[in-house]
Design a protein around this motif. Structure first.
Motif, PDB file in Angstrom:
ATOM      1  N   SER A  37       0.877   3.273  -4.323  1.00  9.95           N
ATOM      2  CA  SER A  37       0.616   4.357  -3.209  1.00  9.95           C
ATOM      3  C   SER A  37      -0.020   5.549  -4.032  1.00  9.95           C
ATOM      4  O   SER A  37      -0.813   6.272  -3.577  1.00  9.95           O
ATOM      5  CB  SER A  37       2.010   4.581  -2.696  1.00  9.95           C
ATOM      6  N   ALA A  38       0.622   5.742  -5.170  1.00 16.90           N
ATOM      7  CA  ALA A  38       0.197   7.027  -5.941  1.00 16.90           C
ATOM      8  C   ALA A  38      -1.371   6.952  -6.811  1.00 16.90           C
ATOM      9  O   ALA A  38      -1.979   7.495  -6.697  1.00 16.90           O
ATOM     10  CB  ALA A  38       1.101   7.383  -7.201  1.00 16.90           C
ATOM     11  N   GLN A  43       0.849  -1.314  -0.056  1.00 14.04           N
ATOM     12  CA  GLN A  43      -0.005  -0.170  -0.142  1.00 14.04           C
ATOM     13  C   GLN A  43       0.633   1.301   0.061  1.00 14.04           C
ATOM     14  O   GLN A  43       0.522   1.984  -0.813  1.00 14.04           O
ATOM     15  CB  GLN A  43      -0.868  -0.045   1.224  1.00 14.04           C
ATOM     16  N   TRP A  44       1.893   1.439   0.765  1.00 12.21           N
ATOM     17  CA  TRP A  44       2.598   2.435   1.089  1.00 12.21           C
ATOM     18  C   TRP A  44       3.884   2.739   0.681  1.00 12.21           C
ATOM     19  O   TRP A  44       4.405   3.881   0.289  1.00 12.21           O
ATOM     20  CB  TRP A  44       2.587   2.741   2.612  1.00 12.21           C
ATOM     21  N   CYS A  45       4.530   1.541   0.046  1.00  6.11           N
ATOM     22  CA  CYS A  45       6.098   1.335  -0.129  1.00  6.11           C
ATOM     23  C   CYS A  45       6.087   1.366  -1.537  1.00  6.11           C
ATOM     24  O   CYS A  45       7.239   1.541  -2.221  1.00  6.11           O
ATOM     25  CB  CYS A  45       6.915   0.432   0.588  1.00  6.11           C
ATOM     26  N   ILE A  99      -1.948  16.237   3.168  1.00  6.36           N
ATOM     27  CA  ILE A  99      -0.978  16.188   4.339  1.00  6.36           C
ATOM     28  C   ILE A  99      -1.241  14.716   5.104  1.00  6.36           C
ATOM     29  O   ILE A  99      -0.107  14.253   5.413  1.00  6.36           O
ATOM     30  CB  ILE A  99      -1.245  17.542   5.250  1.00  6.36           C
ATOM     31  N   LEU A 100      -2.189  14.388   5.206  1.00  2.96           N
ATOM     32  CA  LEU A 100      -2.778  13.210   6.061  1.00  2.96           C
ATOM     33  C   LEU A 100      -2.078  12.006   5.317  1.00  2.96           C
ATOM     34  O   LEU A 100      -1.619  11.003   6.170  1.00  2.96           O
ATOM     35  CB  LEU A 100      -4.128  13.099   6.165  1.00  2.96           C
ATOM     36  N   ALA A 101      -2.284  11.994   4.008  1.00  2.00           N
ATOM     37  CA  ALA A 101      -1.868  10.615   3.322  1.00  2.00           C
ATOM     38  C   ALA A 101      -0.511  10.480   3.402  1.00  2.00           C
ATOM     39  O   ALA A 101      -0.082   9.529   3.613  1.00  2.00           O
ATOM     40  CB  ALA A 101      -2.218  10.805   1.851  1.00  2.00           C
ATOM     41  N   TYR A 102       0.518  11.762   3.111  1.00  2.00           N
ATOM     42  CA  TYR A 102       1.989  11.689   3.154  1.00  2.00           C
ATOM     43  C   TYR A 102       2.338  11.430   4.589  1.00  2.00           C
ATOM     44  O   TYR A 102       3.416  10.756   5.049  1.00  2.00           O
ATOM     45  CB  TYR A 102       2.321  12.945   2.475  1.00  2.00           C
ATOM     46  N   GLN A 103       1.567  11.909   5.637  1.00  2.65           N
ATOM     47  CA  GLN A 103       1.933  11.768   7.074  1.00  2.65           C
ATOM     48  C   GLN A 103       1.844  10.142   7.359  1.00  2.65           C
ATOM     49  O   GLN A 103       2.740   9.710   7.960  1.00  2.65           O
ATOM     50  CB  GLN A 103       0.956  12.598   7.862  1.00  2.65           C
ATOM     51  N   LYS A 104       0.745   9.641   7.079  1.00  2.00           N
ATOM     52  CA  LYS A 104       0.497   8.071   6.891  1.00  2.00           C
ATOM     53  C   LYS A 104       1.954   7.047   6.380  1.00  2.00           C
ATOM     54  O   LYS A 104       2.167   6.442   6.830  1.00  2.00           O
ATOM     55  CB  LYS A 104      -0.881   7.691   6.629  1.00  2.00           C
ATOM     56  N   GLN A 129      -9.079  -4.862  -5.769  1.00  2.00           N
ATOM     57  CA  GLN A 129      -8.452  -4.810  -7.049  1.00  2.00           C
ATOM     58  C   GLN A 129      -7.293  -3.780  -6.660  1.00  2.00           C
ATOM     59  O   GLN A 129      -7.351  -2.683  -6.118  1.00  2.00           O
ATOM     60  CB  GLN A 129      -9.149  -4.063  -8.122  1.00  2.00           C
ATOM     61  N   LEU A 130      -5.868  -4.324  -7.193  1.00  5.61           N
ATOM     62  CA  LEU A 130      -4.863  -3.343  -7.093  1.00  5.61           C
ATOM     63  C   LEU A 130      -4.310  -3.153  -8.391  1.00  5.61           C
ATOM     64  O   LEU A 130      -4.996  -3.378  -9.378  1.00  5.61           O
ATOM     65  CB  LEU A 130      -3.654  -4.192  -6.099  1.00  5.61           C
ATOM     66  N   THR A 131      -3.238  -2.532  -8.431  1.00  4.12           N
ATOM     67  CA  THR A 131      -2.476  -2.252  -9.886  1.00  4.12           C
ATOM     68  C   THR A 131      -2.000  -3.493 -10.523  1.00  4.12           C
ATOM     69  O   THR A 131      -2.022  -3.433 -11.869  1.00  4.12           O
ATOM     70  CB  THR A 131      -1.258  -1.296  -9.398  1.00  4.12           C
TER      71      THR A 131
END
Length: 273
Positions: free
Chosen positions: A137-138, A130-132, A156-161, A226-228
């Motif tokens: 992520s994008a 999800q995040w790495c 802001i919240l997304a990049y903080q997470k 569904q993912l990429t």
């Protein structure tokens, strides 16, 4: 309130019967919730259904910030708020409901080991993807996570997470892994689960335990999200007994109890294998 007094109040609350208006909170289902949170929420729902305990699922955009641990899902039962599967299992056990009372000490140790495997491998892999993974992520994670909020708060919240998760990955030694290595870890975890399950209906013969609820939550969500790419889903689909296991729990604990809410789940799942 002192620790002793707090513990006493918790014991009294736990001794009260399960109410009909118990509530489970999770992020918004269609537009916000992520793979890992959806898996964790479904695991808790499966566990409560296996215990035959009613719970109403409520979606809130700020569910993560409402949670006492900062993690979802969490349940509101009477005056108690409890988050995450492990503490919820202990809370439910205090009320006299357990799926693993019939296991001996050795079996309970095995069950705990496999639950640790799922949390350490599958849940961590979900967070990593999800995040790495930059593409995921994008295209999926940041837009979904920030969707309930106006700009620039959503960014802001997304990049903080994302920063928090990547810091965690670095702490546990996953930051240097490639995506291919993460998929290999998932494959090894699925192989271990498949071997343990074998031809049984559940991991410990005929009756489900907390392990079955946890595994179902993660595998079913992977199969229906569904993912990429399909690479994560394909690791699960390579094991026929795990697919049959997911269908069995869906049919026994979701379709028969709540056909309206699971019809879409069934149709999506039928496209998987």
């Amino acid at each position: 309130m002192s620790l002793a007094a707090d513990a006493f109040v918790s014991q009294i609350a736990a001794a009260e019967p399960w109410p009909e208006n118990a509530t489970l909170y999770q992020p918004l289902k269609e537009e916000q919730i992520l793979l890992s949170d959806n898996a964790s929420s479904l695991a808790v729902q499966a566990f409560l259904r296996m215990c035959n305990l009613p719970v109403q699922v409520v979606c809130r955009a700020n569910a993560e910030y409402m949670s006492p641990s900062g993690k979802v899902p969490f349940i509101h039962v009477g005056n108690q708020v409890v988050s995450e599967l492990g503490p919820i299992v202990q809370f439910v056990k205090a009320k006299g409901h357990s799926l693993s009372d019939g296991l001996d000490d050795g079996q309970k140790a095995v069950m705990k080991a496999y639950m640790e495997l799922v949390n350490n491998m599958l849940l961590t892999a979900e967070l990593y993807i999800q995040w790495c993974d930059e593409t995921t992520s994008a295209e999926i994670t940041r837009p979904r996570f920030g969707s309930p909020y106006p700009s620039p708060l959503n960014y802001i919240l997304a990049y903080q997470k994302q920063w928090e998760v990547r810091r965690k990955m670095k702490a546990i030694g996953w930051a240097g892994k490639s995506l291919e290595q993460v998929y290999e870890d998932v494959d090894q975890c699925c192989q271990a689960l498949s071997q343990r399950l074998g031809s049984q209906s559940y991991f410990f013969s005929r009756q489900p335990t907390e392990l079955d609820a946890l595994v179902f939550g993660h595998l079913y969500t992977i199969l229906t999200t569904q993912l990429t790419t399909d690479e994560l889903c394909d690791k699960v689909k390579g094991h026929g007994n795990l697919i049959a296991f997911c269908r069995r729990i869906e049919q026994n604990y979701f379709e028969e109890n709540d056909r309206d809410s699971t019809s879409s789940m069934s149709s999506r799942f039928s496209k998987g294998p």
